[in-house]
Design a protein around this motif. Structure first.
Motif, PDB file in Angstrom:
ATOM      1  N   TYR A 148      -5.496  11.948  -3.938  1.00  0.00           N
ATOM      2  CA  TYR A 148      -4.706  11.252  -4.667  1.00  0.00           C
ATOM      3  C   TYR A 148      -3.859   9.938  -4.080  1.00  0.00           C
ATOM      4  N   LEU A 149      -3.409  10.121  -2.633  1.00  0.00           N
ATOM      5  CA  LEU A 149      -2.940   9.140  -1.951  1.00  0.00           C
ATOM      6  C   LEU A 149      -3.896   8.020  -1.546  1.00  0.00           C
ATOM      7  N   VAL A 150      -5.256   8.596  -1.412  1.00  0.00           N
ATOM      8  CA  VAL A 150      -5.930   7.558  -0.968  1.00  0.00           C
ATOM      9  C   VAL A 150      -6.710   6.786  -2.199  1.00  0.00           C
ATOM     10  N   MET A 151      -6.463   7.476  -3.450  1.00  0.00           N
ATOM     11  CA  MET A 151      -6.608   6.696  -4.684  1.00  0.00           C
ATOM     12  C   MET A 151      -5.891   5.885  -5.040  1.00  0.00           C
ATOM     13  N   LEU A 152      -4.412   6.087  -4.710  1.00  0.00           N
ATOM     14  CA  LEU A 152      -3.248   5.078  -5.063  1.00  0.00           C
ATOM     15  C   LEU A 152      -3.396   4.075  -3.883  1.00  0.00           C
ATOM     16  N   ALA A 153      -3.671   4.286  -2.723  1.00  0.00           N
ATOM     17  CA  ALA A 153      -3.994   3.153  -1.866  1.00  0.00           C
ATOM     18  C   ALA A 153      -4.944   2.096  -2.264  1.00  0.00           C
ATOM     19  N   ILE A 154      -6.389   2.681  -2.766  1.00  0.00           N
ATOM     20  CA  ILE A 154      -7.168   1.859  -3.181  1.00  0.00           C
ATOM     21  C   ILE A 154      -6.998   1.015  -4.577  1.00  0.00           C
TER      22      ILE A 154
ATOM     23  N   VAL B 289      -4.152   4.426   8.590  1.00  0.00           N
ATOM     24  CA  VAL B 289      -3.617   5.364   7.764  1.00  0.00           C
ATOM     25  C   VAL B 289      -4.567   5.813   6.581  1.00  0.00           C
ATOM     26  N   VAL B 290      -4.986   4.938   5.772  1.00  0.00           N
ATOM     27  CA  VAL B 290      -5.840   5.133   4.756  1.00  0.00           C
ATOM     28  C   VAL B 290      -7.038   5.772   5.178  1.00  0.00           C
ATOM     29  N   PHE B 291      -7.773   5.273   6.468  1.00  0.00           N
ATOM     30  CA  PHE B 291      -8.850   5.832   7.136  1.00  0.00           C
ATOM     31  C   PHE B 291      -8.617   7.274   7.363  1.00  0.00           C
ATOM     32  N   LEU B 292      -7.484   7.658   8.106  1.00  0.00           N
ATOM     33  CA  LEU B 292      -7.321   9.134   8.501  1.00  0.00           C
ATOM     34  C   LEU B 292      -7.041  10.000   7.107  1.00  0.00           C
ATOM     35  N   LEU B 293      -6.553   9.474   5.924  1.00  0.00           N
ATOM     36  CA  LEU B 293      -6.217  10.335   4.847  1.00  0.00           C
ATOM     37  C   LEU B 293      -7.612  10.516   4.322  1.00  0.00           C
ATOM     38  N   ALA B 294      -8.483   9.583   4.147  1.00  0.00           N
ATOM     39  CA  ALA B 294      -9.860   9.977   3.593  1.00  0.00           C
ATOM     40  C   ALA B 294     -10.567  10.821   4.405  1.00  0.00           C
ATOM     41  N   PHE B 295     -10.330  10.884   5.824  1.00  0.00           N
ATOM     42  CA  PHE B 295     -11.093  11.647   6.750  1.00  0.00           C
ATOM     43  C   PHE B 295     -10.628  12.916   6.620  1.00  0.00           C
ATOM     44  N   MET B 296      -9.262  13.162   6.483  1.00  0.00           N
ATOM     45  CA  MET B 296      -8.761  14.501   6.158  1.00  0.00           C
ATOM     46  C   MET B 296      -9.254  14.956   5.015  1.00  0.00           C
ATOM     47  N   VAL B 297      -9.383  14.397   3.802  1.00  0.00           N
ATOM     48  CA  VAL B 297      -9.713  14.935   2.488  1.00  0.00           C
ATOM     49  C   VAL B 297     -11.106  15.570   2.720  1.00  0.00           C
ATOM     50  N   GLU B 298     -12.196  14.702   3.510  1.00  0.00           N
ATOM     51  CA  GLU B 298     -13.285  15.353   3.735  1.00  0.00           C
ATOM     52  C   GLU B 298     -13.369  16.693   4.764  1.00  0.00           C
TER      53      GLU B 298
ATOM     54  N   ILE C 129       0.799  -1.158  -0.048  1.00  0.00           N
ATOM     55  CA  ILE C 129      -0.077   0.034   0.186  1.00  0.00           C
ATOM     56  C   ILE C 129       0.962   1.139   0.004  1.00  0.00           C
ATOM     57  N   LEU C 130       0.758   1.995  -1.142  1.00  0.00           N
ATOM     58  CA  LEU C 130       1.446   3.203  -1.110  1.00  0.00           C
ATOM     59  C   LEU C 130       2.999   3.211  -1.355  1.00  0.00           C
ATOM     60  N   PHE C 131       3.751   2.289  -0.645  1.00  0.00           N
ATOM     61  CA  PHE C 131       5.100   1.983  -0.614  1.00  0.00           C
ATOM     62  C   PHE C 131       5.470   0.784  -0.868  1.00  0.00           C
ATOM     63  N   SER C 132       6.723   0.647  -1.620  1.00  0.00           N
ATOM     64  CA  SER C 132       7.118  -0.763  -2.126  1.00  0.00           C
ATOM     65  C   SER C 132       7.543  -1.523  -0.352  1.00  0.00           C
TER      66      SER C 132
ATOM     67  N   GLY D 181      -9.350  -5.466  -0.315  1.00  0.00           N
ATOM     68  CA  GLY D 181     -10.730  -5.131   0.101  1.00  0.00           C
ATOM     69  C   GLY D 181     -10.665  -4.403   1.275  1.00  0.00           C
ATOM     70  N   GLY D 182      -9.683  -4.532   2.277  1.00  0.00           N
ATOM     71  CA  GLY D 182      -9.908  -3.873   3.674  1.00  0.00           C
ATOM     72  C   GLY D 182      -9.350  -2.395   3.419  1.00  0.00           C
ATOM     73  N   VAL D 183      -8.441  -2.156   2.447  1.00  0.00           N
ATOM     74  CA  VAL D 183      -8.109  -0.704   2.130  1.00  0.00           C
ATOM     75  C   VAL D 183      -9.277   0.047   1.593  1.00  0.00           C
ATOM     76  N   PHE D 184     -10.007  -0.596   0.644  1.00  0.00           N
ATOM     77  CA  PHE D 184     -11.194  -0.139  -0.009  1.00  0.00           C
ATOM     78  C   PHE D 184     -12.040   0.487   1.172  1.00  0.00           C
ATOM     79  N   LEU D 185     -12.382  -0.645   2.058  1.00  0.00           N
ATOM     80  CA  LEU D 185     -13.597  -0.433   3.211  1.00  0.00           C
ATOM     81  C   LEU D 185     -13.145   0.683   4.005  1.00  0.00           C
ATOM     82  N   ALA D 186     -11.670   0.841   4.453  1.00  0.00           N
ATOM     83  CA  ALA D 186     -11.255   1.878   5.333  1.00  0.00           C
ATOM     84  C   ALA D 186     -11.378   3.084   4.556  1.00  0.00           C
ATOM     85  N   ALA D 187     -11.105   3.328   3.214  1.00  0.00           N
ATOM     86  CA  ALA D 187     -11.065   4.616   2.614  1.00  0.00           C
ATOM     87  C   ALA D 187     -12.590   5.021   2.558  1.00  0.00           C
ATOM     88  N   VAL D 188     -13.685   4.097   2.276  1.00  0.00           N
ATOM     89  CA  VAL D 188     -14.969   4.272   2.136  1.00  0.00           C
ATOM     90  C   VAL D 188     -15.493   4.980   3.564  1.00  0.00           C
TER      91      VAL D 188
END
Length: 159
Positions: free
Chosen positions: A106-112, A63-72, A44-47, A117-124
């Motif tokens: 864009y970071l959230v998009m790249l993580a998705i 981290v993905v959850f917090l990134l998406a939360f901060m976008v909103e 996710i995001l980094f090698s 599936g877990g990353v997708f659900l965390a972002a949503v």
């Protein structure tokens, strides 16, 4: 190379040499998923991150959850007062907020795009909770004195 079957060739790459010959090198490539999958063995995001440890995978989901939360949160922020006379400062603040929001989105998009599936659900979940707290009128009552009041300093996301 004769006598080598597919089992021996796994992870081996063929390269042309300058003298027209072939050179074999051993490369271990991680397979990129092109469909959704479940499990903690995702990059996710980094090698190499989060690795194979479940605790690091949970940290990556947070981290993905917090990134998406901060976008909103940034999308629905109201930092500038209406009628401000400092137009240049207001424009610079809006530009910086826009750049930060787009970068985080864009970071959230790249993580998705890890297709986990877990990353997708965390972002949503992050976007949903962020909208509930910052964008909906559940906790923020609209101003009754100003009809059609602007709710954010930034234009809506275009994606």
């Amino acid at each position: 190379m004769e006598g080598m079957n597919d089992d021996h060739m796994h992870g081996m790459m063929m390269h042309n040499t300058s003298d027209g010959g072939m050179n074999m090198t051993n490369h271990h490539k991680m397979m990129m998923h092109m469909t959704f999958f479940w499990g903690s063995d995702a990059e996710i995001l980094f090698s190499g991150w989060p690795g194979t440890r479940t605790g690091m995978y949970v940290l990556a989901l947070i981290v993905v959850f917090l990134l998406a939360f901060m976008v909103e949160g940034i999308s629905h922020s109201r930092l500038m007062k209406p009628g401000s006379t400092h137009h240049v400062t207001a424009g610079l603040v809006q530009t910086l907020l826009h750049a930060l929001r787009v970068g985080l989105a864009y970071l959230v998009m790249l993580a998705i795009m890890s297709f986990n599936g877990g990353v997708f659900l965390a972002a949503v979940a992050g976007h949903s909770l962020g909208f509930l707290l910052f964008g909906s009128h559940v906790f923020n009552k609209p101003s009754a004195t100003v009809p059609n009041a602007k709710t954010s300093d930034l234009p809506p996301m275009s994606c």
